[in-house]
Design a protein around this motif. Structure first.
Motif, PDB file in Angstrom:
ATOM      1  N   LYS A  93     100.284 -54.769 -31.923  1.00  0.00           N
ATOM      2  CA  LYS A  93      99.451 -53.732 -32.520  1.00  0.00           C
ATOM      3  C   LYS A  93      98.961 -52.729 -31.481  1.00  0.00           C
ATOM      4  O   LYS A  93      98.361 -53.100 -30.477  1.00  0.00           O
ATOM      5  N   GLU A  94      99.180 -51.452 -31.796  1.00  0.00           N
ATOM      6  CA  GLU A  94      98.838 -50.375 -30.866  1.00  0.00           C
ATOM      7  C   GLU A  94      97.334 -50.306 -30.611  1.00  0.00           C
ATOM      8  O   GLU A  94      96.908 -50.072 -29.471  1.00  0.00           O
ATOM      9  N   GLU A  95      96.503 -50.530 -31.645  1.00  0.00           N
ATOM     10  CA  GLU A  95      95.059 -50.422 -31.467  1.00  0.00           C
ATOM     11  C   GLU A  95      94.529 -51.496 -30.524  1.00  0.00           C
ATOM     12  O   GLU A  95      93.561 -51.271 -29.775  1.00  0.00           O
ATOM     13  N   ILE A  96      95.147 -52.676 -30.538  1.00  0.00           N
ATOM     14  CA  ILE A  96      94.726 -53.742 -29.612  1.00  0.00           C
ATOM     15  C   ILE A  96      95.161 -53.408 -28.192  1.00  0.00           C
ATOM     16  O   ILE A  96      94.415 -53.612 -27.234  1.00  0.00           O
ATOM     17  N   ILE A  97      96.367 -52.880 -28.044  1.00  0.00           N
ATOM     18  CA  ILE A  97      96.856 -52.473 -26.723  1.00  0.00           C
ATOM     19  C   ILE A  97      95.956 -51.393 -26.129  1.00  0.00           C
ATOM     20  O   ILE A  97      95.664 -51.397 -24.929  1.00  0.00           O
ATOM     21  N   GLU A  98      95.500 -50.459 -26.966  1.00  0.00           N
ATOM     22  CA  GLU A  98      94.594 -49.411 -26.485  1.00  0.00           C
ATOM     23  C   GLU A  98      93.319 -50.029 -25.922  1.00  0.00           C
ATOM     24  O   GLU A  98      92.771 -49.562 -24.933  1.00  0.00           O
ATOM     25  N   GLY A  99      92.823 -51.088 -26.587  1.00  0.00           N
ATOM     26  CA  GLY A  99      91.637 -51.776 -26.082  1.00  0.00           C
ATOM     27  C   GLY A  99      91.892 -52.442 -24.750  1.00  0.00           C
ATOM     28  O   GLY A  99      91.019 -52.468 -23.870  1.00  0.00           O
ATOM     29  N   PHE A 100      93.106 -52.982 -24.544  1.00  0.00           N
ATOM     30  CA  PHE A 100      93.450 -53.623 -23.281  1.00  0.00           C
ATOM     31  C   PHE A 100      93.437 -52.624 -22.121  1.00  0.00           C
ATOM     32  O   PHE A 100      93.125 -52.970 -20.988  1.00  0.00           O
ATOM     33  N   ARG A 101      93.820 -51.392 -22.434  1.00  0.00           N
ATOM     34  CA  ARG A 101      93.870 -50.383 -21.369  1.00  0.00           C
ATOM     35  C   ARG A 101      92.489 -50.083 -20.808  1.00  0.00           C
ATOM     36  O   ARG A 101      92.366 -49.545 -19.711  1.00  0.00           O
ATOM     37  N   GLU A 102      91.447 -50.444 -21.557  1.00  0.00           N
ATOM     38  CA  GLU A 102      90.079 -50.255 -21.085  1.00  0.00           C
ATOM     39  C   GLU A 102      89.570 -51.478 -20.327  1.00  0.00           C
ATOM     40  O   GLU A 102      88.444 -51.489 -19.832  1.00  0.00           O
ATOM     41  N   LYS A 103      90.403 -52.525 -20.244  1.00  0.00           N
ATOM     42  CA  LYS A 103      90.021 -53.757 -19.538  1.00  0.00           C
ATOM     43  C   LYS A 103      91.000 -53.989 -18.393  1.00  0.00           C
ATOM     44  O   LYS A 103      92.063 -54.593 -18.584  1.00  0.00           O
ATOM     45  N   PRO A 104      90.690 -53.509 -17.198  1.00  0.00           N
ATOM     46  CA  PRO A 104      91.642 -53.608 -16.087  1.00  0.00           C
ATOM     47  C   PRO A 104      91.979 -55.034 -15.690  1.00  0.00           C
ATOM     48  O   PRO A 104      92.985 -55.277 -15.042  1.00  0.00           O
TER      49      PRO A 104
END
Length: 347
Positions: free
Chosen positions: A150-161
């Motif tokens: 899911k793209e929305e979950i991946i977007e959240g990961f990008r905010e967690k280095p």
């Protein structure tokens, strides 16, 4: 498809707008040069130069006087190239202004870190169960990679280095290879469908024979199939939750006491497992009595022998041999001191 090609595909998605814009511009230049060679008889250098000054609209003039057909061709070239040039400039400017290039470098750095991992854990799916698994891995400072579609979950990961992630289908061989399954220590598959988890287990076992595989199951009938496929452990979260709730009615004090024995984080561990391979050489092949004399502050409450059998409250004559494990109970400070004296470093 190898890991390098996966990285290329992963990055192409981010650069696609720029690639298409540059491709259209390139085709326009080639088409213009070929047209000038055929229609006006230019050599390739003059044809290329005339094409560039035409589509860029700098207004330097013609290399040679155009024929009527040549003028018609130039008019069409100007009309088509103007739109193409504007699209290319807009796409590149939008890419820079929107910050997509920063996303590219972040994803590229993530992929590079994944290729360098050793003995890490792969978590397939970041739903309710996957989040709990990741939280425990973070608490124990374990290296892990999350595979999620899911793209929305991946977007959240990008905010967690601190999160290493891979967008893709966990049932795909290429995705698992890109996640470093051949160098991984374990894989936890928490996909919502038992059939998907079964496919992941089969694929993972084929790619890494030594891998520890832990799978989620929704139906009792799936447990046996998952174990036959190669899963070391199969967990039914809903069943465990219901059993836990019932135990709070039938044996409330016992369960609350067990809940106090925490293994949730590095600083609050009360129950520790110690593998034979982790012990210093001078502590191997000893009896439990020898260890108990040296470390009286911890209780050895369980033992796993080399045959894989679990023994509760093992006898003091039990010998620590290859393939065995100890289960030790104590308060967090005692567990920390035990690991320190045994020179065990938990990764």
């Amino acid at each position: 498809m190898n890991r390098g090609s996966n990285t290329m595909l992963f990055n192409f998605k981010l650069f696609s707008k720029v690639y298409y814009a540059l491709l259209l511009l390139f085709l326009n230049i080639v088409g213009g040069a070929v047209g000038f060679v055929i229609i006006e008889g230019y050599d390739w250098i003059d044809a290329f130069y005339q094409t560039i000054i035409t589509i860029s609209t700098v207004g330097f003039g013609e290399v040679h006087q155009f024929t009527p057909t040549g003028k018609l061709f130039v008019s069409v070239l100007i009309i088509t190239s103007f739109g193409t040039f504007a699209y290319a400039v807009t796409s590149i400017t939008s890419y820079i202004v929107s910050g997509d290039y920063r996303q590219y470098f972040k994803d590229y750095r993530t992929m590079k870190e994944i290729t360098e991992l050793q003995d890490h854990v792969i978590v397939c799916g970041y739903g309710r169960v996957g989040k709990q698994a990741v939280a425990t891995l973070v608490a124990h400072h374990k290296n892990f990679v999350v595979i999620e579609q899911k793209e929305e979950i991946i977007e959240g990961f990008r905010e967690k280095p601190e999160f290493l992630y891979l967008q893709g289908n966990a049932t795909s061989d290429d995705t698992l290879i890109a996640a470093g399954i051949k160098n991984a220590k374990a894989i936890i598959t928490t996909l919502p469908s038992d059939s998907e988890n079964l496919f992941v287990v089969l694929t993972a076992r084929e790619l890494n024979k030594q891998l520890t595989i832990i799978s989620r199951a929704s139906a009792f009938s799936s447990i046996r199939k998952l174990k036959i496929a190669g899963a070391n452990n199969v967990i039914m979260p809903d069943s465990l939750g219901g059993s836990h709730m019932a135990q709070l009615v039938t044996n409330p004090d016992v369960l609350e006491f067990i809940d106090q024995i925490s293994i949730q984080g590095e600083n609050v561990i009360n129950l520790e497992e110690i593998d034979f391979k982790e012990l210093p050489e001078d502590r191997k092949y000893k009896s439990l009595a020898d260890l108990r004399e040296q470390f009286p502050f911890c209780n050895i409450i369980g033992f796993k022998n080399k045959e894989g059998e679990y023994i509760i409250n093992p006898g003091l004559s039990t010998e620590i041999v290859p393939g065995s494990k100890l289960f030790v109970l104590g308060n967090p400070e005692q567990i920390k001191n035990l690991n320190k004296q045994l020179r065990i470093t938990k990764s």
